[in-house]
Design an enzyme around this catalytic site. Structure first.
Site, PDB file in Angstrom:
ATOM      1  N   LYS A  26       0.885  -1.231  -0.016  1.00  0.00           N
ATOM      2  CA  LYS A  26       0.001  -0.076  -0.001  1.00  0.00           C
ATOM      3  C   LYS A  26       0.877   1.217  -0.029  1.00  0.00           C
ATOM      4  O   LYS A  26       0.733   2.131  -0.880  1.00  0.00           O
ATOM      5  CB  LYS A  26      -1.041  -0.023   1.039  1.00  0.00           C
ATOM      6  CG  LYS A  26      -1.394   1.151   1.575  1.00  0.00           C
ATOM      7  CD  LYS A  26      -2.432   1.429   2.677  1.00  0.00           C
ATOM      8  CE  LYS A  26      -1.740   1.705   4.042  1.00  0.00           C
ATOM      9  NZ  LYS A  26      -1.653   3.017   4.304  1.00  0.00           N
ATOM     10  N   ARG A 401      -8.806  -0.635   4.462  1.00  0.00           N
ATOM     11  CA  ARG A 401      -8.137   0.317   3.744  1.00  0.00           C
ATOM     12  C   ARG A 401      -6.683  -0.060   3.481  1.00  0.00           C
ATOM     13  O   ARG A 401      -6.241   0.425   2.584  1.00  0.00           O
ATOM     14  CB  ARG A 401      -7.845   1.396   4.959  1.00  0.00           C
ATOM     15  CG  ARG A 401      -9.142   2.336   5.088  1.00  0.00           C
ATOM     16  CD  ARG A 401      -8.607   3.586   6.142  1.00  0.00           C
ATOM     17  NE  ARG A 401      -7.500   4.345   5.454  1.00  0.00           N
ATOM     18  CZ  ARG A 401      -7.023   5.259   5.992  1.00  0.00           C
ATOM     19  NH1 ARG A 401      -7.403   5.649   7.075  1.00  0.00           N
ATOM     20  NH2 ARG A 401      -6.075   5.836   5.439  1.00  0.00           N
TER      21      ARG A 401
HETATM   22  C1  EPZ Z   1       3.900   6.770   6.538  1.00  0.00           C
HETATM   23  O1  EPZ Z   1       3.138   7.914   7.037  1.00  0.00           O
HETATM   24  C2  EPZ Z   1       3.137   5.802   6.630  1.00  0.00           C
HETATM   25  N1  EPZ Z   1       1.936   6.067   5.511  1.00  0.00           N
HETATM   26  C3  EPZ Z   1       2.529   5.457   7.876  1.00  0.00           C
HETATM   27  O2  EPZ Z   1       1.740   4.425   7.791  1.00  0.00           O
HETATM   28  C4  EPZ Z   1       3.861   5.104   8.493  1.00  0.00           C
HETATM   29  O3  EPZ Z   1       3.331   4.699   9.990  1.00  0.00           O
HETATM   30  C5  EPZ Z   1       4.739   6.465   8.689  1.00  0.00           C
HETATM   31  O4  EPZ Z   1       4.950   6.865   7.268  1.00  0.00           O
HETATM   32  C6  EPZ Z   1       6.199   6.065   9.508  1.00  0.00           C
HETATM   33  O5  EPZ Z   1       6.719   5.005   8.812  1.00  0.00           O
HETATM   34  C7  EPZ Z   1       2.059   6.002   4.113  1.00  0.00           C
HETATM   35  O6  EPZ Z   1       2.929   5.961   3.538  1.00  0.00           O
HETATM   36  C8  EPZ Z   1       0.822   6.385   3.425  1.00  0.00           C
HETATM   37  P1  EPZ Z   1       5.689  10.583   8.435  1.00  0.00           P
HETATM   38  P2  EPZ Z   1       3.631   9.641   7.019  1.00  0.00           P
HETATM   39  O7  EPZ Z   1       5.565  11.801   7.809  1.00  0.00           O
HETATM   40  O8  EPZ Z   1       4.364   9.687   5.539  1.00  0.00           O
HETATM   41  C9  EPZ Z   1       5.896  13.764  12.188  1.00  0.00           C
HETATM   42  C10 EPZ Z   1       0.042   2.567   7.734  1.00  0.00           C
HETATM   43  O9  EPZ Z   1      -0.610   2.197   8.885  1.00  0.00           O
HETATM   44  N2  EPZ Z   1       5.707  14.726  10.939  1.00  0.00           N
HETATM   45  O10 EPZ Z   1       7.203   9.821   8.421  1.00  0.00           O
HETATM   46  O11 EPZ Z   1       2.322  10.502   7.313  1.00  0.00           O
HETATM   47  C11 EPZ Z   1       4.406  13.183  12.110  1.00  0.00           C
HETATM   48  O12 EPZ Z   1       3.512  13.684  12.918  1.00  0.00           O
HETATM   49  C12 EPZ Z   1       0.495   4.212   7.972  1.00  0.00           C
HETATM   50  O13 EPZ Z   1      -0.025   2.362   6.657  1.00  0.00           O
HETATM   51  C13 EPZ Z   1       5.744  16.025  11.395  1.00  0.00           C
HETATM   52  O14 EPZ Z   1       5.837  16.430  12.278  1.00  0.00           O
HETATM   53  O15 EPZ Z   1       4.592   9.679   8.231  1.00  0.00           O
HETATM   54  C14 EPZ Z   1       5.254  11.663  12.693  1.00  0.00           C
HETATM   55  O16 EPZ Z   1       5.077  11.894  14.278  1.00  0.00           O
HETATM   56  C15 EPZ Z   1       0.079   4.859   9.239  1.00  0.00           C
HETATM   57  N3  EPZ Z   1       5.369  17.067  10.453  1.00  0.00           N
HETATM   58  C16 EPZ Z   1       6.469  11.641  12.379  1.00  0.00           C
HETATM   59  O17 EPZ Z   1       6.775  12.935  11.719  1.00  0.00           O
HETATM   60  C17 EPZ Z   1       5.298  16.769   8.827  1.00  0.00           C
HETATM   61  O18 EPZ Z   1       5.347  17.601   7.888  1.00  0.00           O
HETATM   62  C18 EPZ Z   1       6.592  10.490  11.112  1.00  0.00           C
HETATM   63  O19 EPZ Z   1       5.387  10.897  10.185  1.00  0.00           O
HETATM   64  C19 EPZ Z   1       5.281  15.228   8.716  1.00  0.00           C
HETATM   65  C20 EPZ Z   1       5.286  14.359   9.627  1.00  0.00           C
END
Ligand code: EPZ
Length: 420
Positions: A26, A401
């Site tokens: 996904k 999902r």
């Molecule tokens: C991706 O989410 C995945 N989703 C998530 O999987 C996964 O848990 C995550 O990466 C971490 O590996 C998809 O790929 C669609 P991040 P993403 O931006 O990209 C903070 C699943 O179940 N952050 O690496 O949204 C954020 O709040 C999903 O398949 C900021 O502060 O994750 C978090 O604490 C759930 N500001 C951390 O960074 C930003 O602009 C990691 O988020 C972006 C992120």
């Protein structure tokens, strides 16, 4: 009000035996679908999972007059008649990856209007790292009534250091940078397999990217990216869910479709620490377990550490370990919704700051529990296979999902599981 009436009913399994073919990833395919918007013509993605998030992403492309068709796990994306439109919040809020269309639309049209992204409720999930990078690329960003309104007089390359290696922000900026004839440097980039696969895809479209798999990515893009075909990799989180499940009970299970085992190293390491025995044969892995789980301390982290997406599944498995186990969650500040539901099964589990503490017990009992996000929902199914009697998991649209058919997969291992 919309109510999810679908549920899964599962009974304790004393033994699991059989083979599961692992679906396509996904989190790899969603950014690749977004990147396809940059090409003119027909892109073809093989091994695309048939899941709700892919449907939602296609619906967003359809708003841009892009034709999409998903048949037998082959997704075709025809951008020949693509036309700019604003993406409404009622669609963007269905998934987090809608925000990746920001980079693609800006590189293609120089402007983008879209509603705020949604996704699983596992923390604040801001998008400041995405937006700060785009600002450095000469994009003006306003937020009005829940809509992001972005425009640029011409996207420029930049040298940007991400304050945290956000997967989504790295992907968004990679897509934007690949679609313009400039050089962009991303420092502190995410190194997750999904980012590596996106880089490979953008390279095959015509972008030049150095440093793939490292925290410094140097991108030389072009406005003339071509449409290509791509074979999606297996879903490492789905594979990890079934590896952890097989670890928790007496089992002999084979997972097929594992073309690159390196993406699973961190997960296999944890299963072995818990007591499982795992070997690789060609493109499959075999896992055997006596179901006697060992307690221990674990921590989630950015790749190559243990993925946060499997933290709730690991919490379920550790209910069976004798002694105290601890999981430290380092990525999402509120990803603990598994705890309340496992308490209903009789688990001795609590949260202390960013740690889940589990005291393993001999017996946990079936109950009705509620899925509140994708991976927590899958973790409850795993817990149901482990608990005495019957467990019913409600609100399973969350699971749909990301898992093509978790019931089919686990039933193929001999478990008594069905849609209720
Ligand atoms: C991706 O989410 C995945 N989703 C998530 O999987 C996964 O848990 C995550 O990466 C971490 O590996 C998809 O790929 C669609 P991040 P993403 O931006 O990209 C903070 C699943 O179940 N952050 O690496 O949204 C954020 O709040 C999903 O398949 C900021 O502060 O994750 C978090 O604490 C759930 N500001 C951390 O960074 C930003 O602009 C990691 O988020 C972006 C992120």
């Amino acid at each position: 009000m919309w109510v999810d009436l679908k549920a899964i009913s599962v009974r304790e399994a004393s033994c699991l035996k059989g083979t599961v073919s692992i679906q396509g990833s996904k989190n790899t395919v969603l950014p690749i679908i977004a990147a396809s918007l940059l090409a003119d013509g027909v892109s073809v993605i093989y091994n695309c999972p048939h899941i709700d998030d892919v449907e939602a992403m296609c619906e967003l492309l359809n708003c841009l007059n892009v034709e999409t068709k998903l048949v037998n796990n082959v997704l075709t994306i025809d951008t020949s008649n693509a036309r700019y439109a604003c993406l409404p919040e009622k669609l963007t809020c269905k998934l987090r990856s809608s925000v990746l269309l920001l980079g693609a639309m800006l590189a293609k049209w120089g402007h983008a209007g879209l509603g705020m992204p949604g996704g699983c409720a596992i923390g604040m999930r801001p998008i400041d790292i995405h937006l700060d990078g785009l600002r450095l690329m000469n994009v003006n960003i306003d937020c009005e009534e829940g809509m992001l309104c972005c425009s640029s007089k011409g996207l420029k390359g930049c040298d940007y250091t991400l304050r945290f290696p956000s997967v989504g922000a790295t992907e968004n900026l990679l897509i934007a940078a690949s679609g313009i004839g400039e050089i962009t440097i991303l420092r502190g980039a995410a190194k997750e397999p999904e980012v590596i696969e996106l880089c490979k895809y953008l390279m095959s479209m015509g972008a030049c990217i150095e440093g793939i798999g490292t925290e410094v990515l140097i991108i030389k893009g072009t406005a003339n990216l071509k449409s290509v075909s791509y074979t999606n990799v297996y879903d490492r989180i789905v594979a990890g869910t079934y590896l952890l499940l097989a670890t928790a009970v007496c089992s002999e299970v084979r997972l097929t479709g594992i073309n690159d085992i390196s993406y699973l190293k961190n997960i296999i390491g944890v299963c072995v620490k818990l007591g499982a025995c795992i070997i690789k044969i060609n493109d499959s892995i075999r896992i055997a377990s006596d179901g006697l789980v060992k307690a221990g301390s674990f921590s989630t982290g950015i790749y190559p550490d243990f993925p946060t997406d499997l933290q709730p599944v690991l919490a379920s498995v550790l209910m069976k370990a004798y002694g105290e186990s601890v999981i430290t969650e380092t990525v999402f500040e509120k990803r603990f919704s598994i705890v309340n539901e496992l308490l209903k099964l009789g688990a001795a589990i609590c949260v202390d700051k960013n740690k889940i503490i589990i005291n393993g017990k001999k017996e946990i009992h079936g109950h009705t529990v509620k899925a509140t996000d994708l991976r927590q929902g899958a973790a409850l199914v795993v817990a149901g296979v482990m608990a005495k009697g019957y467990t019913t998991i409600t609100d399973i649209s969350f699971i749909e999902r990301g898992y093509e058919d978790i019931v089919r997969d686990i039933a193929s291992l001999g478990a008594d599981i069905a849609y209720a």
